[in-house]
Every structure is written in structure tokens, then in C-alpha cells.
Design a protein around this motif. Structure first.
Motif, PDB file in Angstrom:
ATOM      1  N   HIS A 113      37.862  16.815  53.455  1.00 47.35           N
ATOM      2  CA  HIS A 113      38.814  17.814  52.937  1.00 47.35           C
ATOM      3  C   HIS A 113      38.166  18.546  51.764  1.00 47.35           C
ATOM      4  O   HIS A 113      37.831  17.926  50.750  1.00 47.35           O
ATOM      5  CB  HIS A 113      40.111  17.133  52.481  1.00 47.35           C
ATOM      6  CG  HIS A 113      41.228  18.098  52.186  1.00 47.35           C
ATOM      7  ND1 HIS A 113      42.333  18.232  52.998  1.00 47.35           N
ATOM      8  CD2 HIS A 113      41.403  18.992  51.172  1.00 47.35           C
ATOM      9  CE1 HIS A 113      43.134  19.147  52.496  1.00 47.35           C
ATOM     10  NE2 HIS A 113      42.596  19.621  51.391  1.00 47.35           N
ATOM     11  N   HIS A 115      38.958  21.509  49.159  1.00 48.79           N
ATOM     12  CA  HIS A 115      39.997  22.375  48.594  1.00 48.79           C
ATOM     13  C   HIS A 115      39.318  23.400  47.685  1.00 48.79           C
ATOM     14  O   HIS A 115      38.706  23.043  46.675  1.00 48.79           O
ATOM     15  CB  HIS A 115      40.995  21.536  47.805  1.00 48.79           C
ATOM     16  CG  HIS A 115      42.102  22.348  47.195  1.00 48.79           C
ATOM     17  ND1 HIS A 115      43.244  22.692  47.880  1.00 48.79           N
ATOM     18  CD2 HIS A 115      42.237  22.885  45.955  1.00 48.79           C
ATOM     19  CE1 HIS A 115      44.035  23.390  47.092  1.00 48.79           C
ATOM     20  NE2 HIS A 115      43.441  23.528  45.924  1.00 48.79           N
ATOM     21  N   LEU A 120      42.726  24.756  51.817  1.00 44.64           N
ATOM     22  CA  LEU A 120      41.786  23.916  52.550  1.00 44.64           C
ATOM     23  C   LEU A 120      40.788  24.801  53.292  1.00 44.64           C
ATOM     24  O   LEU A 120      41.172  25.765  53.961  1.00 44.64           O
ATOM     25  CB  LEU A 120      42.547  23.047  53.568  1.00 44.64           C
ATOM     26  CG  LEU A 120      41.729  22.355  54.658  1.00 44.64           C
ATOM     27  CD1 LEU A 120      40.781  21.317  54.058  1.00 44.64           C
ATOM     28  CD2 LEU A 120      42.629  21.694  55.697  1.00 44.64           C
ATOM     29  N   TYR A 131      44.094  18.341  60.665  1.00 47.88           N
ATOM     30  CA  TYR A 131      45.554  18.188  60.545  1.00 47.88           C
ATOM     31  C   TYR A 131      45.970  16.782  60.093  1.00 47.88           C
ATOM     32  O   TYR A 131      47.100  16.369  60.319  1.00 47.88           O
ATOM     33  CB  TYR A 131      46.256  18.526  61.881  1.00 47.88           C
ATOM     34  CG  TYR A 131      45.830  19.838  62.448  1.00 47.88           C
ATOM     35  CD1 TYR A 131      46.225  21.030  61.852  1.00 47.88           C
ATOM     36  CD2 TYR A 131      44.997  19.901  63.570  1.00 47.88           C
ATOM     37  CE1 TYR A 131      45.822  22.259  62.370  1.00 47.88           C
ATOM     38  CE2 TYR A 131      44.581  21.122  64.092  1.00 47.88           C
ATOM     39  CZ  TYR A 131      45.003  22.293  63.476  1.00 47.88           C
ATOM     40  OH  TYR A 131      44.604  23.492  63.995  1.00 47.88           O
ATOM     41  N   THR A 133      44.831  15.520  56.783  1.00 46.81           N
ATOM     42  CA  THR A 133      44.565  15.361  55.341  1.00 46.81           C
ATOM     43  C   THR A 133      45.363  16.376  54.524  1.00 46.81           C
ATOM     44  O   THR A 133      45.692  17.457  55.010  1.00 46.81           O
ATOM     45  CB  THR A 133      43.066  15.554  55.025  1.00 46.81           C
ATOM     46  OG1 THR A 133      42.677  16.887  55.394  1.00 46.81           O
ATOM     47  CG2 THR A 133      42.207  14.549  55.786  1.00 46.81           C
ATOM     48  N   ALA A 134      45.642  16.001  53.286  1.00 43.35           N
ATOM     49  CA  ALA A 134      46.340  16.921  52.373  1.00 43.35           C
ATOM     50  C   ALA A 134      46.138  16.444  50.941  1.00 43.35           C
ATOM     51  O   ALA A 134      46.026  15.239  50.675  1.00 43.35           O
ATOM     52  CB  ALA A 134      47.822  16.983  52.707  1.00 43.35           C
TER      53      ALA A 134
END
Length: 623
Positions: A113, A115, A120, A131, A133-134
């Protein structure tokens, strides 16, 4: 041709001009590079000749630095769980405008990931993590750079690195994936049982249809057999009739031959008679000849009729034969269909027996599993939930001890209703297709609390028909529990005695719900029948609806808002006027309750006025 040459020349001129522009731009770029090179050498010289600590000169932003801290303990999760890889800047500084890189060393590509610029960077992400990870974007300002990893897989285990390029800070954190053997076994058993149960239900639905179809085919077969028998009987009669016609035809032909012989004999006798011929004998022979000739004509006509009748009989017989053959073929097809249906039914019975055996096996497997203290029970309120029409109510159910139900299917049903499904939560959402239309847009789960085992359902705008027993069922755990909803009824009671007031007074038109229930979220309408507009005070969505109020009552009415929760819907009327006298109606649409109260305006006596005046005078003198 000339025109084409001109176009080519024009294109060539444009290309030459474009080339000149590129050369000029290239020269400018080279000149700029030379200037930057000189500046770099100057700065490099200053840095290398500077004595003391050179780090602040190279990286002036590193002074007063925050540290990047990740959990030193491995993060333990199970396959299918959501997990947070916790990292933060300490002391906290904002990372909102910084690039945050999460990688997994050894993976290709290693980026999990990235940022950057507030979003992202999908292009650099390893497809295995798409779809899944965050970051907690709203918490980056507080230095929280943790990453949430959804639907963890066994392959996700390993070391992860968090790196902030602008601070040149990195830290590592380890993720371990443990197998939920017991839970998986139980869930697998539960899911298998659910699958087998549904298969058996589907087969049970097919069987009545096949039985009905078989019965219809059987009736059709019987009907066709009956028709064939009737047609065969008719065919036999026609055949016998045909034989009779042939016999009659043969007799007629024989009679015609005999008459022909007689005719020839008489004719010969008449023509060959010589000598003395008596008139009477001659006339007799002629008469006989005439009779025989007429009989021959009749017989000839009958013969023709017999031939035509024979032809018709043959055609009818042929038609009947064709119809019998057609129906017989159809009968054979029906018999074949019946055999096919019987085979299907036998196959279904065989499958049902097979499923029954599997069902028994899974039940045995499920209940033979050793019971562990980690097994959760589904617990719903044992006391009936009492609500009133129009209320919102919570049917409370939970898993105890609490385990996550986020990824589980949760089914709320009302046994006896068709369809019985009230709310089916599957794959993180409501399955609208299965929901009973009576409950559309009126149900919700506490999705954010499913992780804590809270599977309660909220039912909005309760109706009287909603009363009854509800079932909560979790197929993966094979757990179910029941809860009862009762709908209570309150009456709206207003003062039966007229309220008497005087012009200029403030007065309360007293009304309440008994037994008391909250009216805070309900619409309360006070009207005066016969007035135009009749609305005195409409309380809706927690406030007065000024637009509907009769202007004569503007700024002169109020409800006791803080007491609505106790069912007090009384209205206070300020500065009463003589014209305010009359009947008032209080109406609650959500409960469909109404009640009336009368206001009478009395006159103040002169004595009271005189006393009041003298009182004021005395007070003034004392002052």
C-alpha cells in the motif's frame, strides 16, 4: 498532382519550424543544467568544508524528529479476519501530506500500500493485495500510519515494513496467521448441514410437482385409452355395416341378373310368337316387361347408392383408423413420459436418501465434536419486547462469549410469514431479494458491532401486524434463538371537564397518553374544528411547523417538549382571547389516536376588578 505537391511542401515547412523550436528548447535545457551543476558544486563545497556535525546541513528537517513506532509483538490473526498492522509517529506529527509506503520484503512487487498525494497509488500495488488494504486517512493528521488488512490469507503471514520517505523513517511489524481448526471444522459442518438441508428442501419442493405431473399424465392416458376403445367400437360397427352393404349389393346384382333373364325370355316369346296372337296375352307380356324394366332401374339406383355408402364407410373407417393410430402414438409418448417421471422420482428418492445419510453424518460429526469453552451461544432477550405502533424497536441478540459475526450470514425470520425472511445479512450487506416486502426499508443490523458479536436487529416504524415471534439464525454456527415482540396500545386521554379561563390568562389544555409512552419522535397535531385553517399547533420532527399554523395563534402556543417522553402532549395557550373559546382536538397520526377538550372563556367580576384596583393603589401607597 500540383495540389498534392503544395500540401507536402507546407507539411515540410511546418516540420522544419518545429525542429528549430526543439533545438532552441534543447539549448535552454542544457544551459539550465550547467547552471544547476555549478550551484550543486558550490553547495557541495560548502558542506564538505563545514566542520562539526554535517547531518543538520544535509537534512535540516531531521532535527526535533518523530520516531516511527510499530508493535514489537507479532500480530496474530486467523484466515478470513480483518487485522490492523499498528504503526504511529511519536511524538505525533501530521502525516497527511506525506508519502506512506507499506511493503513486504521478499514479495515481487513488494509494495502492499503506497499512500501519496492523499490517495492510494494502485499502479504500484501487488495484485495479491488489491482491494484488501486501507490506511486510517482521517487519523494521519495525528501521526497514525497503521494499515488495515482485510480478509487475511495464510499467504499474508510474514514481516511488513512501514516507510516514510520524507522523514527517512522505517519500522517493521510481523503478522502471524493461525488456523482456526476447531472453528473451521464447526463452521464447515454448519455450512455443510445448511447446504444439505437446502438441497433436501429443494427436492421436497420438486416431488409434489412431479407427483402432480404424473397424476395428470395418468389421467391423460386413461382418457386416451377410453377414446381408443370408443373409436375401435365405432370402427367395428362400420366394418359390420360395410359387410351388410356388400351382401345387399350382391343380392341386388343377383336380382338384376334374374330380372334380365326374365325380360329376355318374355321379349323373345313376344317377338317370336307366330300365328294367332290374342290381344290379352300380348298386353300381359308387355306389362310384365314394363314391370321388370322398372325393377331393374330401381335396383340400379340402389346399387349406385350402395357403392357411394361403401365409399363413405371406407373413408370414415380410414379416418378412424388414422385417429386411433395417432392417439395410440400419443399414448405411447405419455407412457414414456410417465416412465421418465417415475425414474426422476426414484432418482430424487435416492438423492434424498443419500442426502439424509450425509445429513445424519454431518449432524453426528457436529455433535461428536468436543465442546470447548470457546463455543459461543446465541442469546436473545427472554422477556418479550414491548413497543407501540410507530416506535422504533431493537430485537436484541448477541453471541456469548462474543466472537465476530462480520463475515457470517445472519438470518432474521418470522415463522409463519410467507416469505418468512425479514432481514438476511450476507457478504456484508442486506439481501433485498429475499426480504418480505412488508419489511422493506424498515430493518437494519448494527454492522459496526457485528465484530463484537452483536447481531441485534432494529425494526423501524413498528406496525400492529409486526407482533409475534422472531427467529435469529447463524447458519455457519448452526445457532438459533427466538425473541417475541408485543405491540402495546396507549389511549389518548384529555380532560373530560371544560377548561375555564379568562381573557388574557395563560391556560393548559391537558392531554396525555395512558399508559405513558414516549411521543418525542411522534407528530402531535392540535386543531380547532371549524376554524380555517384549523391547525393551532403541529409538532413534527421535534419542532413547531409554523407554515401550517393559523395566524390567530402565532407565538401563543407551546408543547411541554421535555415531557413528551412521558406521553404528556398537553398544549399551553398564552394570552387567551374570547375568540379562543370552543372545542379543540389533539391527534397523534402514528397511533391514530384523537381526543377532544373544551375551552370556555369566563368574565372577570367588577368586584374582582375593584379589589384588584384598590390593591394596586395600596401597594403604590406603601411603596
Amino acid at each position: 498532382m500540383t495540389k498534392i505537391i503544395e500540401i507536402l511542401k507546407e507539411v515540410n515547412d511546418k516540420l522544419v519550424r518545429q525542429k528549430e523550436q526543439i533545438i532552441v528548447q534543447q539549448q535552454k535545457a542544457e544551459k539550465l543544467m550547467e547552471e544547476n551543476e555549478k550551484k550543486f558544486k558550490t553547495v557541495d563545497k560548502e558542506v564538505t568544508e563545514k566542520e562539526g556535525d554535517k547531518t543538520p546541513l544535509l537534512f535540516p528537517f531531521l532535527t526535533g524528529q518523530s520516531n516511527l513506532i510499530c508493535s514489537t509483538q507479532p500480530i496474530i490473526a486467523h484466515a478470513g479476519d480483518d487485522v490492523i498492522l499498528s504503526c504511529r509517529l511519536d511524538p505525533p506529527i501530521s502525516a497527511s501530506s506525506r508519502t506512506v509506503e507499506w511493503t513486504k520484503p521478499g514479495l515481487d512487487p513488494e509494495y502492499i500500500h503506497v499512500h501519496q498525494d492523499g490517495r492510494l497509488v494502485y499502479q504500484s500495488q501487488n495484485p495479491l493485495y488489491n482491494y484488501r488494504t486501507a490506511l486510517f486517512v482521517d487519523q494521519l493528521i495525528n501521526g497514525n500510519v497503521s494499515m488495515k488488512l482485510f480478509r487475511v490469507k495464510t499467504s499474508d503471514a510474514g514481516k511488513y515494513k512501514c516507510f516514510l520517505p520524507s522523514l527517512w523513517k522505517e519500522a517493521f511489524i510481523e503478522l502471524k496467521i493461525e488456523n482456526k481448526n476447531k472453528e473451521k471444522k464447526e463452521e464447515g459442518s454448519g455450512e455443510q448441514l445448511m447446504t444439505e438441508r437446502k438441497k433436501m428442501e429443494d427436492l421436497d419442493k420438486i416431488m409434489p410437482k412431479l407427483n402432480e405431473e404424473l397424476q395428470n399424465k395418468d389421467e391423460e392416458q386413461k382418457e386416451m385409452t377410453k377414446i381408443i376403445e370408443i373409436l375401435k367400437e365405432v370402427s367395428d360397427k362400420l366394418f359390420r355395416q360395410k359387410e351388410q352393404i356388400i351382401v345387399q349389393q350382391q343380392k341386388a346384382e343377383k336380382l338384376m341378373e334374374e330380372n334380365e333373364k326374365k325380360f329376355k325370355t318374355v321379349d323373345k316369346e313376344v317377338t317370336e310368337k307366330e300365328g294367332d296372337k290374342t290381344v290379352n296375352r300380348a298386353q300381359g307380356y308387355l306389362k310384365l316387361k314394363e314391370i321388370i324394366q322398372e325393377a331393374n332401374w330401381d335396383l340400379d339406383e340402389r346399387r349406385k347408392d350402395h357403392q357411394q355408402l361403401q365409399m363413405n364407410t371406407e373413408e370414415l373407417s380410414k379416418s378412424i383408423f388414422d385417429e386411433v393410430r395417432r392417439i395410440s402414438e400419443k399414448k405411447k409418448q405419455v407412457e414414456s413420459d410417465m416412465q421418465q417421471i417415475k425414474k426422476q422420482m426414484e432418482e430424487i428418492q435416492r438423492k434424498k436418501m443419500h442426502l439424509f445419510n450425509w445429513f445424519g453424518f454431518w449432524l453426528f460429526l457436529l455433535y461428536s465434536l468436543p465442546v470447548t469453552t470457546g463455543q459461543s451461544n446465541l442469546i436473545c432477550s427472554t422477556q418479550p419486547i414491548i413497543a407501540h405502533a410507530g416506535d422504533d424497536v431493537i430485537l436484541s441478540c448477541r453471541l456469548d462469549p462474543p466472537i465476530s459475526a462480520s463475515s457470517r450470514t445472519v438470518e432474521w425470520t418470522k415463522p409463519g410469514l410467507d416469505p418468512e425472511y425479514i432481514h438476511v445479512h450476507q457478504d456484508g450487506r442486506l439481501v433485498y431479494q429475499s426480504q418480505n416486502p412488508l419489511y422493506n426499508y424498515r430493518t437494519a443490523l448494527f454492522v459496526d458491532q457485528l465484530i463484537n458479536g452483536n447481531v441485534s436487529m432494529k425494526l423501524f416504524r413498528v406496525k400492529t401486524s409486526d407482533a409475534g415471534k422472531y427467529k435469529c439464525f447463524l447458519p455457519s454456527l448452526w445457532k438459533e434463538a427466538f425473541i417475541e415482540l408485543k405491540i402495546g396500545q396507549s389511549n389518548l386521554i384529555c380532560s373530560a371537564q371544560p377548561i375555564i379561563a379568562h381573557a388574557g390568562d395563560d391556560v393548559i389544555l391537558s392531554c396525555r397518553l395512558d399508559p405513558p409512552i414516549s411521543a418525542s419522535s411522534r407528530t402531535v397535531e392540535w386543531t380547532k374544528p371549524g376554524l380555517d385553517p384549523e391547525y393551532i399547533h403541529v409538532h413534527q420532527d421535534g419542532r413547531l411547523v409554523y407554515q401550517s399554523q393559523n395566524p390567530l395563534y402565532n407565538y401563543r402556543t407551546a408543547l411541554f417538549v421535555d415531557q413528551l417522553i412521558n406521553g404528556n402532549v398537553s398544549m399551553k395557550l398564552f394570552r387567551v382571547k374570547t375568540s379562543d373559546a370552543g372545542k379543540y382536538k389533539c391527534f397523534l397520526p402514528s397511533l391514530w389516536k384523537e381526543a377532544f377538550i373544551e375551552l370556555k372563556i369566563g368574565k372577570k367580576t367588577c368586584l374582582g376588578s375593584f379589589v384588584a384596583k384598590h390593591t394596586r393603589i395600596i401597594v403604590q401607597l406603601e411603596n
